[in-house]
Design a protein around this motif. Sequence first.
Motif, mmCIF file in Angstrom:
data_model
loop_
_atom_site.group_PDB
_atom_site.id
_atom_site.type_symbol
_atom_site.label_atom_id
_atom_site.label_comp_id
_atom_site.label_asym_id
_atom_site.label_seq_id
_atom_site.Cartn_x
_atom_site.Cartn_y
_atom_site.Cartn_z
ATOM 1 N N UNK A 95 19.294 8.662 6.955
ATOM 2 C CA UNK A 95 18.611 7.602 7.588
ATOM 3 C C UNK A 95 16.824 7.489 8.589
ATOM 4 N N UNK A 96 16.230 8.919 8.031
ATOM 5 C CA UNK A 96 14.807 8.835 7.773
ATOM 6 C C UNK A 96 14.409 8.844 7.017
ATOM 7 N N UNK A 97 14.685 8.712 6.234
ATOM 8 C CA UNK A 97 13.951 8.159 4.514
ATOM 9 C C UNK A 97 14.476 6.259 4.887
ATOM 10 N N UNK A 98 15.655 5.577 4.477
ATOM 11 C CA UNK A 98 15.799 4.816 5.435
ATOM 12 C C UNK A 98 14.650 3.981 6.088
ATOM 13 N N UNK A 99 14.395 4.814 7.125
ATOM 14 C CA UNK A 99 13.228 4.574 8.270
ATOM 15 C C UNK A 99 11.727 4.911 7.602
ATOM 16 N N UNK A 100 11.574 5.495 6.601
ATOM 17 C CA UNK A 100 10.526 5.555 6.115
ATOM 18 C C UNK A 100 9.979 4.965 5.018
ATOM 19 N N UNK A 101 11.241 3.781 4.839
ATOM 20 C CA UNK A 101 11.020 2.161 4.106
ATOM 21 C C UNK A 101 10.670 1.438 4.780
ATOM 22 N N UNK A 102 11.024 1.808 6.231
ATOM 23 C CA UNK A 102 10.575 0.187 7.022
ATOM 24 C C UNK A 102 8.865 0.990 7.529
ATOM 25 N N UNK A 103 9.364 2.507 7.590
ATOM 26 C CA UNK A 103 7.334 2.805 8.193
ATOM 27 C C UNK A 103 6.562 1.984 6.795
ATOM 28 N N UNK A 104 6.810 2.539 5.634
ATOM 29 C CA UNK A 104 5.587 2.424 4.814
ATOM 30 C C UNK A 104 5.219 1.257 3.920
ATOM 31 N N UNK A 105 5.982 0.844 4.182
ATOM 32 C CA UNK A 105 6.168 -1.331 4.503
ATOM 33 C C UNK A 105 5.754 -1.665 5.188
ATOM 34 N N UNK A 106 5.822 -1.104 6.584
ATOM 35 C CA UNK A 106 4.589 -1.887 7.509
ATOM 36 C C UNK A 106 3.159 -1.290 7.437
ATOM 37 N N UNK A 107 3.138 0.030 6.840
ATOM 38 C CA UNK A 107 1.583 0.247 6.429
ATOM 39 C C UNK A 107 0.939 -0.252 5.297
ATOM 40 N N UNK A 108 1.644 -0.348 4.432
ATOM 41 C CA UNK A 108 1.250 -1.137 3.040
ATOM 42 C C UNK A 108 1.067 -2.828 3.659
ATOM 43 N N UNK A 109 1.700 -3.329 4.589
ATOM 44 C CA UNK A 109 1.672 -5.229 5.190
ATOM 45 C C UNK A 109 -0.301 -4.951 5.179
ATOM 46 N N UNK A 110 -0.019 -3.630 6.957
ATOM 47 C CA UNK A 110 -1.440 -3.734 7.724
ATOM 48 C C UNK A 110 -2.598 -3.019 6.795
ATOM 49 N N UNK A 111 -2.192 -2.157 6.213
ATOM 50 C CA UNK A 111 -3.816 -1.895 5.500
ATOM 51 C C UNK A 111 -4.153 -1.632 4.013
ATOM 52 N N UNK A 112 -2.891 -2.198 2.817
ATOM 53 C CA UNK A 112 -3.246 -3.155 2.167
ATOM 54 C C UNK A 112 -3.031 -4.249 1.421
ATOM 55 N N UNK A 113 -2.691 -5.081 3.178
ATOM 56 C CA UNK A 113 -2.738 -6.469 2.865
ATOM 57 C C UNK A 113 -1.842 -7.061 1.725
ATOM 58 N N UNK A 114 -0.681 -6.531 1.998
ATOM 59 C CA UNK A 114 0.346 -6.784 1.381
ATOM 60 C C UNK A 114 1.476 -8.007 1.753
ATOM 61 N N UNK A 115 1.483 -8.823 1.599
ATOM 62 C CA UNK A 115 2.913 -9.502 2.027
ATOM 63 C C UNK A 115 3.493 -8.917 2.037
ATOM 64 N N UNK A 116 4.667 -9.374 1.078
ATOM 65 C CA UNK A 116 5.768 -9.199 1.402
ATOM 66 C C UNK A 116 6.446 -7.100 0.241
ATOM 67 N N UNK A 117 5.858 -6.254 0.759
ATOM 68 C CA UNK A 117 5.430 -4.582 -0.172
ATOM 69 C C UNK A 117 6.908 -4.669 -0.534
ATOM 70 N N UNK A 118 7.084 -3.792 -2.109
ATOM 71 C CA UNK A 118 8.172 -3.852 -2.402
ATOM 72 C C UNK A 118 8.519 -2.499 -2.441
ATOM 73 N N UNK A 119 9.653 -1.899 -2.221
ATOM 74 C CA UNK A 119 9.806 -0.716 -0.861
ATOM 75 C C UNK A 119 10.876 -0.070 -2.610
ATOM 76 N N UNK A 120 10.799 1.123 -2.582
ATOM 77 C CA UNK A 120 11.682 1.923 -3.611
ATOM 78 C C UNK A 120 11.763 2.944 -3.382
ATOM 79 N N UNK A 121 13.215 4.002 -3.973
ATOM 80 C CA UNK A 121 13.194 5.238 -3.356
ATOM 81 C C UNK A 121 13.100 5.759 -4.757
ATOM 82 N N UNK A 122 12.452 6.788 -4.424
ATOM 83 C CA UNK A 122 11.772 7.422 -5.907
ATOM 84 C C UNK A 122 13.297 8.500 -5.807
ATOM 85 N N UNK A 123 13.727 8.379 -7.373
ATOM 86 C CA UNK A 123 14.860 9.236 -7.924
ATOM 87 C C UNK A 123 14.163 9.273 -9.643
ATOM 88 N N UNK A 124 15.745 9.770 -9.888
ATOM 89 C CA UNK A 124 15.804 10.284 -11.557
ATOM 90 C C UNK A 124 16.567 9.846 -12.206
#
Lengths: 313, 313
Positions: free
Chosen positions: B153-182
């Motif tokens: 659930x923490x990783x899930x929230x990081x998806x939303x936090x990262x998405x808001x950060x990318x929108x606000x700071x990088x100006x991306x409208x609808x940023x694609x969020x991925x999970x680092x995996x193998x």
Amino acid sequence: MNIGVDAMGGDYAPQAAVLGAIEALGYIGNDTRITLFGDREKITEILRQEGSSADSFDIVHTSQVIEMGEHPAHAFTWKPDSSIVVGFQYLKAGKIDGFASAGSTGAMMVGSSMVIKQIEGIIRPAICTQIPTEDGGCSVLLDVGLNVDCKPDVLFQYGLIGSIYAQSILGLENPRVALMNIGQEAEKGNLAAKAAYETMDGTESFRFVGNVEAHHLFDKKIADVIVCDGFVGNVMIKQAEGFYSLMKQQGVTSPFIEALNYEEIGGTPVLGINSTVIIGHGHSSPKAIRNMILHTETAVKAGIVEKFKEAFK
Amino acid sequence: MNIGVDAMGGDYAPQAAVLGAIEALGYIGNDTRITLFGDREKITEILRQEGSSADSFDIVHTSQVIEMGEHPAHAFTWKPDSSIVVGFQYLKAGKIDGFASAGSTGAMMVGSSMVIKQIEGIIRPAICTQIPTEDGGCSVLLDVGLNVDCKPDVLFQYGLIGSIYAQSILGLENPRVALMNIGQEAEKGNLAAKAAYETMDGTESFRFVGNVEAHHLFDKKIADVIVCDGFVGNVMIKQAEGFYSLMKQQGVTSPFIEALNYEEIGGTPVLGINSTVIIGHGHSSPKAIRNMILHTETAVKAGIVEKFKEAFK
């Protein structure tokens, strides 16, 4: 000795696999034979085209191939006459001394664990890779993808496994073993790393030198052997692969960047099982296959399986 | 707006910190002031040497400095008149709108969690970094070291936090969020990654695009925002740092390699707390300090804290 090679394994098989085996002939010892597992007609046709005598190899005809997309365990049952399944049967029966394939990684894992089986005393086998370092040498990183959730006692064993590998394959007398972590202090890290540190600290089984951080991955300032769980290790080698691709794409090069090329490394050994198994990269070129075969020969010659058995007795 | 800067923070402070603040004057908005926290005499002496007017800054005199080796939580209690502690008091009181320091990371974390506190609804704050990509842009990676054992659930929230950060700071409208995996498939990964994938799959909170493997870290083929636990993220950024150092040492360069220089990135924001806090690199040069200050200004201007509060209400 006789090295088994999956002639049908890899994205450019059988062409690249057979060409790699031909290349390997120029490097292997006089008493080493190569057995090719695969479609005899296709193999002999490539040998004919290359002007290479079919007598240079032992060929075991197999009629099936496990494809990359197939479920590995199911494929092992459904394709009993595939090059990988037959290769593992030969390996288990002692008709070959080592087996190498650039084919389905999953099927190679199934064969390693179900047919060859882990050495008694080893909790979980690992796969390792050689990481090139700035001095032109390399260090050993394990696990790089077999066990993604590692308990501390598994990480401890990887320290010993990596140490024996570095002694036998890299010729290091008393390799320094470190734990991949996010700080140098003992109390740093996630739960598994902290607990693993405690099991390693003061051990006489190998030369533990403490934690290593990832900015030392490419130098030898801290360690010769770096232990981590398979999730972290897999992320690290893929990130290095990403650097390499990007540098190539941008036309940037250096001896170190070239050393990151998987072709140079020649496959990933499965460590902690009762025989020598090496898994090549799916994209293997003939050169990569050649190095995979030479890596297999080196591991067999070094008697690494016997050394593991002795250490974990 | 008023940006607080720890003039005593970083290996080359106060010199580098004050020089960086002077540099920042040329870039910040007309309505932005910089408050320097630190030894007034030392600060004014550097300003004098540089021919910079002391009126250009607000200066808050502090008599103590938290050193890198000190226990962060203890130092916070023992050094009430240190630049970091006083800076956090000003931030909490609303006398400054953001606070940045290249000093003790641990003390900055303590201030963030104990003084500023996390936003209601956010389980655990994160720190993120901008990873340069081959197209000259960047993607967002989080967490890079704050939470080393992350529940799904923490990783899930990081998806939303990262998405808001990318929108606000990088100006991306609808940023694609991925999970680092193998691996790309849903069933790949360690226990936490598999469970996190399930929570993210089909979410309407952000645009989840599935798993990303580390060889795509430096391109934008898959994602704009990459989520991982703080252990994996910290290993990844340190590996990139190691690669950068090695390339510099070997005299190999390219625009991409230059972009890996921490000086360009200007610090790591603490996301999910009730104000804007940015942590700079210990080795910060004046240029790195300048970029850290500009990063703080951008975050405050973007109203990122209010956006997090709104999203997690």
